[in-house]
Write a protein that holds these residues in place. Structure first.
Motif, PDB file in Angstrom:
ATOM      1  N   GLY A 282       0.783  -1.229   0.000  1.00 12.09           N
ATOM      2  CA  GLY A 282       0.000   0.000   0.000  1.00 12.09           C
ATOM      3  C   GLY A 282       0.813   1.276   0.000  1.00 12.09           C
ATOM      4  N   THR A 283       2.079   1.203  -0.412  1.00 13.75           N
ATOM      5  CA  THR A 283       2.894   2.424  -0.471  1.00 13.75           C
ATOM      6  C   THR A 283       2.284   3.447  -1.406  1.00 13.75           C
ATOM      7  OG1 THR A 283       4.893   1.130  -0.028  1.00 13.75           O
ATOM      8  CG2 THR A 283       5.182   3.341  -0.941  1.00 13.75           C
ATOM      9  N   CYS A 284       1.803   2.992  -2.563  1.00 14.31           N
ATOM     10  CA  CYS A 284       1.203   3.910  -3.549  1.00 14.31           C
ATOM     11  C   CYS A 284      -0.038   4.587  -2.963  1.00 14.31           C
ATOM     12  CB  CYS A 284       0.846   3.152  -4.826  1.00 14.31           C
ATOM     13  SG  CYS A 284       0.072   4.199  -6.081  1.00 14.31           S
ATOM     14  N   ILE A 285      -0.906   3.814  -2.304  1.00 13.43           N
ATOM     15  CA  ILE A 285      -2.137   4.376  -1.737  1.00 13.43           C
ATOM     16  C   ILE A 285      -1.802   5.412  -0.672  1.00 13.43           C
ATOM     17  CG2 ILE A 285      -4.195   3.835  -0.386  1.00 13.43           C
ATOM     18  CD1 ILE A 285      -4.206   1.084  -1.742  1.00 13.43           C
ATOM     19  N   THR A 286      -0.817   5.103   0.169  1.00 11.34           N
ATOM     20  CA  THR A 286      -0.426   6.026   1.235  1.00 11.34           C
ATOM     21  C   THR A 286       0.140   7.318   0.667  1.00 11.34           C
ATOM     22  OG1 THR A 286       0.074   4.139   2.671  1.00 11.34           O
ATOM     23  CG2 THR A 286       0.973   6.282   3.308  1.00 11.34           C
ATOM     24  N   LEU A 287       0.968   7.208  -0.393  1.00 10.14           N
ATOM     25  CA  LEU A 287       1.542   8.403  -1.016  1.00 10.14           C
ATOM     26  C   LEU A 287       0.476   9.226  -1.739  1.00 10.14           C
ATOM     27  CD1 LEU A 287       4.932   7.003  -2.357  1.00 10.14           C
ATOM     28  CD2 LEU A 287       4.594   8.640  -0.484  1.00 10.14           C
ATOM     29  N   GLN A 288      -0.504   8.553  -2.325  1.00  9.81           N
ATOM     30  CA  GLN A 288      -1.615   9.285  -2.949  1.00  9.81           C
ATOM     31  C   GLN A 288      -2.348  10.127  -1.903  1.00  9.81           C
ATOM     32  OE1 GLN A 288      -3.926   6.178  -4.724  1.00  9.81           O
ATOM     33  NE2 GLN A 288      -2.731   6.134  -6.621  1.00  9.81           N
ATOM     34  N   TYR A 289      -2.629   9.497  -0.774  1.00 15.07           N
ATOM     35  CA  TYR A 289      -3.330  10.192   0.312  1.00 15.07           C
ATOM     36  C   TYR A 289      -2.494  11.367   0.808  1.00 15.07           C
ATOM     37  CZ  TYR A 289      -6.432  10.617   4.351  1.00 15.07           C
ATOM     38  OH  TYR A 289      -7.328  11.083   5.277  1.00 15.07           O
ATOM     39  N   PHE A 290      -1.175  11.130   0.956  1.00 18.43           N
ATOM     40  CA  PHE A 290      -0.284  12.164   1.458  1.00 18.43           C
ATOM     41  C   PHE A 290      -0.184  13.332   0.465  1.00 18.43           C
ATOM     42  CE2 PHE A 290       4.093  13.853   2.129  1.00 18.43           C
ATOM     43  CZ  PHE A 290       3.905  14.342   3.402  1.00 18.43           C
ATOM     44  N   ALA A 291      -0.113  13.027  -0.833  1.00 19.93           N
ATOM     45  CA  ALA A 291      -0.039  14.086  -1.851  1.00 19.93           C
ATOM     46  C   ALA A 291      -1.303  14.929  -1.844  1.00 19.93           C
ATOM     47  CB  ALA A 291       0.190  13.476  -3.227  1.00 19.93           C
ATOM     48  N   ARG A 292      -2.446  14.263  -1.668  1.00 23.96           N
ATOM     49  CA  ARG A 292      -3.700  15.024  -1.607  1.00 23.96           C
ATOM     50  C   ARG A 292      -3.749  15.900  -0.357  1.00 23.96           C
ATOM     51  NH1 ARG A 292      -6.169   9.827  -3.279  1.00 23.96           N
ATOM     52  NH2 ARG A 292      -6.456   9.943  -5.547  1.00 23.96           N
ATOM     53  N   TYR A 293      -3.174  15.408   0.731  1.00 25.42           N
ATOM     54  CA  TYR A 293      -3.094  16.212   1.941  1.00 25.42           C
ATOM     55  C   TYR A 293      -2.257  17.469   1.689  1.00 25.42           C
ATOM     56  CZ  TYR A 293      -1.490  17.837   6.481  1.00 25.42           C
ATOM     57  OH  TYR A 293      -1.174  18.629   7.548  1.00 25.42           O
ATOM     58  N   LEU A 294      -1.139  17.315   0.980  1.00 22.66           N
ATOM     59  CA  LEU A 294      -0.297  18.476   0.663  1.00 22.66           C
ATOM     60  C   LEU A 294      -1.053  19.491  -0.187  1.00 22.66           C
ATOM     61  CD1 LEU A 294       3.105  16.706  -0.169  1.00 22.66           C
ATOM     62  CD2 LEU A 294       2.483  17.905   1.956  1.00 22.66           C
ATOM     63  N   ARG A 295      -1.797  18.997  -1.192  1.00 14.53           N
ATOM     64  CA  ARG A 295      -2.562  19.911  -2.045  1.00 14.53           C
ATOM     65  C   ARG A 295      -3.673  20.603  -1.243  1.00 14.53           C
ATOM     66  NH1 ARG A 295      -1.658  15.748  -5.980  1.00 14.53           N
ATOM     67  NH2 ARG A 295      -3.677  14.765  -5.548  1.00 14.53           N
ATOM     68  N   SER A 296      -4.330  19.852  -0.368  1.00  7.36           N
ATOM     69  CA  SER A 296      -5.400  20.433   0.455  1.00  7.36           C
ATOM     70  C   SER A 296      -4.844  21.510   1.373  1.00  7.36           C
ATOM     71  CB  SER A 296      -6.084  19.341   1.284  1.00  7.36           C
ATOM     72  OG  SER A 296      -6.686  18.378   0.449  1.00  7.36           O
ATOM     73  N   THR A 297      -3.653  21.255   1.934  1.00  3.50           N
ATOM     74  CA  THR A 297      -3.029  22.242   2.824  1.00  3.50           C
ATOM     75  C   THR A 297      -2.721  23.525   2.071  1.00  3.50           C
ATOM     76  OG1 THR A 297      -2.045  20.470   4.154  1.00  3.50           O
ATOM     77  CG2 THR A 297      -1.085  22.667   4.367  1.00  3.50           C
ATOM     78  N   ARG A 298      -2.218  23.386   0.847  1.00  2.00           N
ATOM     79  CA  ARG A 298      -1.938  24.577   0.042  1.00  2.00           C
ATOM     80  C   ARG A 298      -3.225  25.345  -0.251  1.00  2.00           C
ATOM     81  NH1 ARG A 298       1.643  21.271  -2.876  1.00  2.00           N
ATOM     82  NH2 ARG A 298       0.130  21.124  -4.584  1.00  2.00           N
TER      83      ARG A 298
END
Length: 480
Positions: A282-298
């Motif tokens: 699930g590395t890909c799923i976790t990184l997808q979630y994390f990338a979306r978190y970064l975009r949401s924070t911005r």
């Protein structure tokens, strides 16, 4: 031949009837029957139907016009502030004795059946001799006319200033509002995507130890302040390296995830550390979630900064207009200058603004909204002077004490004011702008406001350097 484009009635009205009708014209009330009869005998009677043109703009004005019946609208065809003047029954208008009027200022059109009397200017000396009180009546009418025209012109100046303010404010509000709208839209998109992604995260069945290690990994990445700052070429190369690693993972939307991770400063080593924690599960799923978190924070940061900018503009508008405050108040002049600059920010794209405010300046008792009108007129004058230059503009605002007076200097490096015009720029209605683009009341209004505050305004100008100086007494207790 009369320049009035109208016809005589089919059956002329008897002189005595005209004399009786003249008694109902307010400026002529009180004249004797013989005096009114003199006017009737020397007048040319005209009639016009609705829609007919009585006179054209810029044609010679050689007649005094007594409107006995009907209504006339005067429309300026070639621009200018006074778009419409209405002449009604009972008015004495047109060319009057002692008037400097040369031509009609607009096209006169009958909007209802008109009956009028014309008295040619060649009869004016004889009229003033035959009717002694006519001089006073004419002067009174001229004064009323000047006051009315001045009122209309000043109202038009205020409306023009309001239009500029509204345009500047709309431009300034549009940028943060658009940014906030885009950020909100992006935030909604990311939240919806993560809502779908959460089920995939649950299905990973991570152990408690793995969850703690992922949290530690995220904390390290977010708190390390490693946001990557490099050139475009280096950023593209780094993003490509991350994309290749994600593709080999495999991760089906590596192209979407890699840019956010690269911007945050993540390295291949960071990704390998996470992959080791998750044991390639699930590395890909976790990184997808994390990338979306970064975009949401911005997006959230953009929303905060954009709405803060909007509130700053609202505060500047309140400061500029002194909303919800008493007419006379303690005015912070530097704050008023800053609020005015804020209002005009959209027109300063190629202008460098330099501020020099003496620390600890006292407030003055004044009409704050009126002082801001002064700053607006002077700064707009500087911006217009610099607009036609082929070099970068520089606007310098200085505020300091000069003895017992507060001194405000507004400098610009524009084309300057010709020496022969410097003594006239504060005259009402004087302008060097093309017709319809300026009323010539901005600096006149500024001078009247400064004088109202027992102050002084002056200008010194040469090519490449113009300075307006405004001096205001700090102690305004005796100014009102």
């Amino acid at each position: 031949m009369s320049p009035i484009v109208a016809s005589a009635p089919a059956s002329p009205t008897p002189v005595d009837e005209i004399a009786d009708a003249l008694d109902r014209v307010p400026p002529l009330q009180g004249l004797t029957f013989e005096e009114r009869k003199w006017l009737a005998e020397h007048a040319e009677e005209i009639v016009a139907q609705p829609g007919e043109v009585l006179f054209e703009e810029n044609t010679a004005a050689d007649w005094m016009f007594l409107i006995m019946k009907g209504e006339i609208h005067v429309q300026r065809q070639r621009g200018g502030p006074m778009a419409l003047f209405i002449g009604r029954a009972g008015q004495m208008t047109g060319l009057l004795p002692f008037s400097r009027m040369k031509t009609f200022g607009g096209q006169g059109v009958a909007v209802s059946p008109v009956w009028g009397l014309l008295i040619h200017k060649r009869y004016f000396p004889e009229m003033l001799a035959a009717i002694p009180s006519m001089s006073q009546r004419v002067v009174s009418t001229l004064l009323d006319r000047v006051r009315e025209v001045t009122r209309i012109e000043q109202q038009a100046e205020k409306l023009a200033a309001l239009g500029k303010l509204a345009g500047n404010l709309a431009h300034e509000l549009n940028n943060p509002a658009s940014a906030a709208q885009r950020a909100a839209s992006s935030l909604v998109t990311e939240l919806r995507a993560n809502r779908q992604n959460r089920f995939k995260l649950v299905n990973l069945h991570l152990t408690t130890e793995q969850i703690h290690e992922v949290e530690a990994w995220e904390r390290d990445v977010l708190e390390s302040g490693r946001a990557r700052k490099c050139g475009a070429d280096e950023m593209i190369q780094h993003e490509e390296e991350l994309r290749n690693w994600l593709t080999a993972l495999p991760c089906d939307n590596a192209w979407e995830v890699a840019p956010d991770l690269a911007e945050r400063g993540l390295t291949i080593a960071d990704l390998e550390r996470l992959d080791k924690i998750l044991q390639s599960n699930g590395t890909c799923i976790t990184l997808q979630y994390f990338a979306r978190y970064l975009r949401s924070t911005r997006s959230v940061d953009t929303l905060i900064s954009s709405t803060a900018r909007i509130f700053d503009l609202i505060a500047a508008v309140k400061e500029y207009s002194n909303m919800d405050r008493a007419p006379i108040l303690e005015v912070d002049v530097p704050a008023g200058l800053d609020a005015t600059l804020q209002m005009l920010q959209s027109r300063m794209g190629n202008v460098v603004v330099e501020r020099s405010y003496q620390p600890g300046l006292p407030c003055i008792s004044a009409y704050g909204g009126e002082l801001n009108q002064v700053w607006t007129a002077l700064i707009e004058n500087s911006l217009e002077a610099m607009a036609g230059c082929d070099y970068p503009g520089c606007l310098r605002i200085i505020c300091r004490m000069e003895g017992e007076l507060l001194l405000v200097e507004i400098w610009d490096n524009g084309c300057g004011i010709p020496a022969e015009l410097q003594d006239r720029i504060f005259e009402p209605f004087f302008t060097t702008k093309p017709p319809g683009q300026g009323l010539g009341l901005g600096l006149d209004n500024a001078m009247r406001i400064v004088r109202k505050h027992r102050g002084h305004i002056g200008v010194r100008s040469e090519p490449g350097s113009t300075c307006f100086r405004v001096r205001l007494p700090v102690d305004q207790l005796q100014a009102y």
